[in-house]
Design a protein around this motif. Structure first.
Motif, PDB file in Angstrom:
ATOM      1  N   MET A 174     -10.275  27.084 -10.208  1.00  0.00           N
ATOM      2  CA  MET A 174     -11.564  26.453  -9.861  1.00  0.00           C
ATOM      3  C   MET A 174     -11.537  24.962 -10.151  1.00  0.00           C
ATOM      4  O   MET A 174     -12.086  24.157  -9.396  1.00  0.00           O
ATOM      5  CB  MET A 174     -12.700  27.131 -10.625  1.00  0.00           C
ATOM      6  N   LEU A 175     -10.908  24.602 -11.258  1.00  0.00           N
ATOM      7  CA  LEU A 175     -10.813  23.180 -11.606  1.00  0.00           C
ATOM      8  C   LEU A 175     -10.071  22.415 -10.501  1.00  0.00           C
ATOM      9  O   LEU A 175     -10.520  21.371 -10.030  1.00  0.00           O
ATOM     10  CB  LEU A 175     -10.094  23.036 -12.953  1.00  0.00           C
ATOM     11  N   LEU A 176      -8.937  22.975 -10.060  1.00  0.00           N
ATOM     12  CA  LEU A 176      -8.136  22.284  -9.043  1.00  0.00           C
ATOM     13  C   LEU A 176      -8.895  22.201  -7.717  1.00  0.00           C
ATOM     14  O   LEU A 176      -8.861  21.165  -7.042  1.00  0.00           O
ATOM     15  CB  LEU A 176      -6.795  23.016  -8.868  1.00  0.00           C
ATOM     16  N   GLU A 177      -9.605  23.262  -7.367  1.00  0.00           N
ATOM     17  CA  GLU A 177     -10.362  23.248  -6.109  1.00  0.00           C
ATOM     18  C   GLU A 177     -11.542  22.281  -6.192  1.00  0.00           C
ATOM     19  O   GLU A 177     -11.862  21.594  -5.222  1.00  0.00           O
ATOM     20  CB  GLU A 177     -10.814  24.669  -5.754  1.00  0.00           C
ATOM     21  N   ARG A 178     -12.157  22.207  -7.380  1.00  0.00           N
ATOM     22  CA  ARG A 178     -13.272  21.264  -7.585  1.00  0.00           C
ATOM     23  C   ARG A 178     -12.804  19.829  -7.343  1.00  0.00           C
ATOM     24  O   ARG A 178     -13.568  18.982  -6.908  1.00  0.00           O
ATOM     25  CB  ARG A 178     -13.764  21.425  -9.027  1.00  0.00           C
ATOM     26  N   LEU A 179     -11.539  19.553  -7.618  1.00  0.00           N
ATOM     27  CA  LEU A 179     -11.001  18.198  -7.437  1.00  0.00           C
ATOM     28  C   LEU A 179     -10.380  18.006  -6.057  1.00  0.00           C
ATOM     29  O   LEU A 179      -9.739  16.994  -5.795  1.00  0.00           O
ATOM     30  CB  LEU A 179      -9.976  17.898  -8.537  1.00  0.00           C
ATOM     31  N   GLY A 180     -10.544  18.990  -5.190  1.00  0.00           N
ATOM     32  CA  GLY A 180     -10.098  18.827  -3.809  1.00  0.00           C
ATOM     33  C   GLY A 180      -8.671  19.268  -3.554  1.00  0.00           C
ATOM     34  O   GLY A 180      -8.138  19.027  -2.459  1.00  0.00           O
ATOM     35  N   MET A 181      -8.057  19.911  -4.536  1.00  0.00           N
ATOM     36  CA  MET A 181      -6.678  20.350  -4.287  1.00  0.00           C
ATOM     37  C   MET A 181      -6.685  21.574  -3.368  1.00  0.00           C
ATOM     38  O   MET A 181      -7.578  22.406  -3.412  1.00  0.00           O
ATOM     39  CB  MET A 181      -5.946  20.605  -5.605  1.00  0.00           C
ATOM     40  N   ARG A 182      -5.671  21.630  -2.516  1.00  0.00           N
ATOM     41  CA  ARG A 182      -5.586  22.650  -1.470  1.00  0.00           C
ATOM     42  C   ARG A 182      -4.684  23.785  -1.937  1.00  0.00           C
ATOM     43  O   ARG A 182      -3.585  23.533  -2.413  1.00  0.00           O
ATOM     44  CB  ARG A 182      -5.012  21.992  -0.208  1.00  0.00           C
TER      45      ARG A 182
END
Ligand SMILES: CC(C)(COP(=O)(O)OP(=O)(O)OC[C@H]1O[C@@H](n2cnc3c(N)ncnc32)[C@H](O)[C@@H]1OP(=O)(O)O)[C@@H](O)C(=O)NCCC(=O)NCCS
Length: 183
Positions: A144-152
């Motif tokens: 979730m952290l990575l997706e929150r920062l826009g990581m794909r």
């Protein structure tokens, strides 16, 4: 030649070099089974912690191999976690990141704040082209952290790792510099 790493500041945090004074806090959170659940280590002891701190003394982020950043509270300089960069030995424009926060500091947006600052530094000061991260598919907080920062999420690998006694799945995430700057 890039300037030597000093620190990166956020509203609540500072990413800085690990110091010998960080040892007790580092060992305490890394030895927490909940924090270590999806990490490579178990039974993290003071000797291992001191080795890590010593090994970072002369290193600079962006050199081949891992560089470990301390995550400290800006108000007190107390260590609450760490994050890391590994650049590819053959092409230093490609980087992998990792991150860990002590249990008592989780759930307050501090992990996101730290990794956002890390990505800003990597794409800005270090001019990386692509940053990726690998998480255990069960590590929802990290995903979730990575997706929150826009990581794909670029991949879901099935049972690609024998980890802590069982086959596990991993997610691979990535972000390009141009995607970061157009956010
Ligand atoms: C992955 C990890 C770093 C996430 O840290 P974290 O600080 O809890 O994560 P965040 O900063 O993204 O916190 C977000 C949560 O805080 C909440 N939050 C509270 N205040 C917030 C604020 N001011 N801003 C943003 N989020 C806030 C959010 O709502 C969110 O809750 P939710 O996930 O229930 O929706 C942490 O769980 C960890 O260290 N785990 C163990 C080590 C590990 O597995 N590392 C990853 C290896 S790949």
């Amino acid at each position: 030649m890039k300037p030597a790493f000093d620190k990166v500041e956020t509203p609540r945090l500072v990413l800085r070099r690990l110091e010998p004074e960080d040892l007790d806090a580092l060992v305490a959170y890394r030895n927490d089974p909940e924090v270590a659940r999806f990490q490579s280590w178990t039974d993290y002891d003071a000797q291992r912690g001191m080795q890590l701190i010593d090994s970072m003394r002369e290193r600079q982020p962006g050199e081949p191999g891992w560089f470990q950043f301390a995550i400290a509270l800006k108000a007190t300089n107390a260590l609450i976690g760490d994050c890391a960069l590994r650049v590819d030995a053959d092409d230093p424009r490609l980087g992998e990141i990792g991150f860990t926060l002590s249990r008592e500091h989780q759930g307050q947006g501090l992990g996101t704040e730290a990794v956002k600052a890390l990505l800003g530094y990597l794409f800005g000061t270090l001019s990386l082209h692509r940053v990726f991260a690998v998480t255990d598919a069960k590590n929802t907080a990290a995903a979730m952290l990575l997706e929150r920062l826009g990581m794909r999420r670029e991949g879901h690998f099935l049972e690609n790792i024998f980890f802590k006694g069982a086959w596990g799945d991993e997610f691979h995430y990535a972000l390009l510099a141009r995607e970061w700057s157009s956010r």
